[in-house]
Design a protein around this motif. Sequence first.
Motif, PDB file in Angstrom:
ATOM      1  N   ARG A 125      27.551 103.998  21.377  1.00  0.00           N
ATOM      2  CA  ARG A 125      28.450 105.083  21.659  1.00  0.00           C
ATOM      3  C   ARG A 125      29.975 104.275  21.917  1.00  0.00           C
ATOM      4  O   ARG A 125      31.020 104.617  21.450  1.00  0.00           O
ATOM      5  CB  ARG A 125      28.138 105.864  22.968  1.00  0.00           C
ATOM      6  N   ARG A 126      29.708 103.471  23.094  1.00  0.00           N
ATOM      7  CA  ARG A 126      31.029 102.615  23.304  1.00  0.00           C
ATOM      8  C   ARG A 126      31.642 101.705  22.121  1.00  0.00           C
ATOM      9  O   ARG A 126      32.652 101.674  21.847  1.00  0.00           O
ATOM     10  CB  ARG A 126      30.895 101.496  24.243  1.00  0.00           C
ATOM     11  N   GLU A 127      30.822 101.211  21.230  1.00  0.00           N
ATOM     12  CA  GLU A 127      31.175 100.424  20.018  1.00  0.00           C
ATOM     13  C   GLU A 127      31.769 101.320  19.021  1.00  0.00           C
ATOM     14  O   GLU A 127      32.795 101.067  18.372  1.00  0.00           O
ATOM     15  CB  GLU A 127      29.955  99.826  19.519  1.00  0.00           C
ATOM     16  N   THR A 128      31.221 102.635  18.792  1.00  0.00           N
ATOM     17  CA  THR A 128      31.969 103.669  17.976  1.00  0.00           C
ATOM     18  C   THR A 128      33.302 104.189  18.439  1.00  0.00           C
ATOM     19  O   THR A 128      34.103 103.953  17.626  1.00  0.00           O
ATOM     20  CB  THR A 128      30.959 104.727  18.127  1.00  0.00           C
ATOM     21  N   LEU A 129      33.460 104.349  19.594  1.00  0.00           N
ATOM     22  CA  LEU A 129      34.803 104.505  20.110  1.00  0.00           C
ATOM     23  C   LEU A 129      35.728 103.473  20.044  1.00  0.00           C
ATOM     24  O   LEU A 129      36.850 103.686  19.664  1.00  0.00           O
ATOM     25  CB  LEU A 129      34.623 104.978  21.682  1.00  0.00           C
ATOM     26  N   ARG A 130      35.345 102.425  20.335  1.00  0.00           N
ATOM     27  CA  ARG A 130      36.187 101.018  20.169  1.00  0.00           C
ATOM     28  C   ARG A 130      36.443 100.870  18.769  1.00  0.00           C
ATOM     29  O   ARG A 130      37.631 100.732  18.352  1.00  0.00           O
ATOM     30  CB  ARG A 130      35.452  99.870  20.831  1.00  0.00           C
ATOM     31  N   GLY A 131      35.526 100.973  17.943  1.00  0.00           N
ATOM     32  CA  GLY A 131      35.645 100.903  16.345  1.00  0.00           C
ATOM     33  C   GLY A 131      36.644 101.738  15.991  1.00  0.00           C
ATOM     34  O   GLY A 131      37.571 101.442  15.162  1.00  0.00           O
ATOM     35  N   ALA A 133      39.217 103.110  17.712  1.00  0.00           N
ATOM     36  CA  ALA A 133      40.469 102.482  18.513  1.00  0.00           C
ATOM     37  C   ALA A 133      41.025 101.613  17.475  1.00  0.00           C
ATOM     38  O   ALA A 133      42.094 101.358  17.260  1.00  0.00           O
ATOM     39  CB  ALA A 133      40.303 102.422  19.831  1.00  0.00           C
ATOM     40  N   GLU A 134      40.228 100.746  17.216  1.00  0.00           N
ATOM     41  CA  GLU A 134      40.449  99.592  16.384  1.00  0.00           C
ATOM     42  C   GLU A 134      41.056  99.826  15.133  1.00  0.00           C
ATOM     43  O   GLU A 134      42.078  99.277  14.691  1.00  0.00           O
ATOM     44  CB  GLU A 134      39.539  98.213  16.209  1.00  0.00           C
ATOM     45  N   ARG A 135      40.617 100.878  14.369  1.00  0.00           N
ATOM     46  CA  ARG A 135      41.259 101.345  13.100  1.00  0.00           C
ATOM     47  C   ARG A 135      42.315 102.111  13.300  1.00  0.00           C
ATOM     48  O   ARG A 135      43.471 101.806  12.493  1.00  0.00           O
ATOM     49  CB  ARG A 135      40.097 102.174  12.295  1.00  0.00           C
ATOM     50  N   LEU A 136      42.524 102.587  14.351  1.00  0.00           N
ATOM     51  CA  LEU A 136      43.955 103.583  14.479  1.00  0.00           C
ATOM     52  C   LEU A 136      45.002 102.207  15.031  1.00  0.00           C
ATOM     53  O   LEU A 136      45.890 102.367  14.535  1.00  0.00           O
ATOM     54  CB  LEU A 136      43.550 104.334  15.883  1.00  0.00           C
ATOM     55  N   ALA A 137      44.700 101.387  15.785  1.00  0.00           N
ATOM     56  CA  ALA A 137      45.464 100.326  16.244  1.00  0.00           C
ATOM     57  C   ALA A 137      45.710  99.582  14.838  1.00  0.00           C
ATOM     58  O   ALA A 137      47.126  99.278  14.701  1.00  0.00           O
ATOM     59  CB  ALA A 137      44.845  99.381  17.090  1.00  0.00           C
ATOM     60  N   ALA A 159      45.469 107.060  23.104  1.00  0.00           N
ATOM     61  CA  ALA A 159      45.618 107.966  22.001  1.00  0.00           C
ATOM     62  C   ALA A 159      44.437 108.734  21.745  1.00  0.00           C
ATOM     63  O   ALA A 159      44.204 110.035  21.529  1.00  0.00           O
ATOM     64  CB  ALA A 159      46.419 107.384  20.721  1.00  0.00           C
ATOM     65  N   LEU A 160      43.338 107.934  21.401  1.00  0.00           N
ATOM     66  CA  LEU A 160      42.031 108.507  21.279  1.00  0.00           C
ATOM     67  C   LEU A 160      41.356 109.423  22.458  1.00  0.00           C
ATOM     68  O   LEU A 160      40.891 110.806  22.269  1.00  0.00           O
ATOM     69  CB  LEU A 160      40.959 107.390  21.017  1.00  0.00           C
TER      70      LEU A 160
END
Length: 205
Positions: A125-131, A133-137, A159-160
């Motif tokens: 779950r954390r990896e999905t959320l971070r991933g 955020a990384e695409r958004l950044a 933002a997420l």
Amino acid sequence: MSKDAAATRLALVQAAQRRFAFDGYRATTVRDIAADAGVNVALINRYFVSKEGLFRACLDRTATDRTAGDRAGEDAGDGAAGGPDLERALSGLIRHIIRSPTDEDSMQLLLLLRSSGDEAVDRIRRETLRGYAERLAGAVRGGGSAGVDDDLLVRAEIALSVVLGMTMLRTSTRVEPLASADVEAVAVPLEDALRALLGGGRGRA
């Protein structure tokens, strides 16, 4: 993959989403999921290897749905920070939130935010959320997520959290007047908030 196989995979993911969202990861069995989908339980191992693999597929689908219209990090932009990739990302986020809330949105949020009590699953779950955020950044930086610094990543994660929180208020809890606000009433302040976090507020250089 054949149409039948694709349909079976989709049926399993949809059944698993409902079970994981409402019963929780630990309480859900692969037999429950297979029965809900109307298929043989052995197909879960064939297509997803394990219950954990099926959970990951559910989160992958959730992330794909949540970023509909956003191809940041996949499509090449013009390389300029805040260029076409950022516009596409903002458009996708805003469009997803302002559309009419559905039960599917509530399930997706539960999958993303509800702790399972299983460390391996919570890590997914954390990896999905971070991933995401990384695409958004990466959309803000232009040209993908390479070279994104922690400051920008923190802004993307904030933002997420705004997007997830607003979606929750409009779906799971249906807080008024936000839940039934018209498109303009939601889209304009939301765009201002996201631009302030990711690309500078309106009227700023």
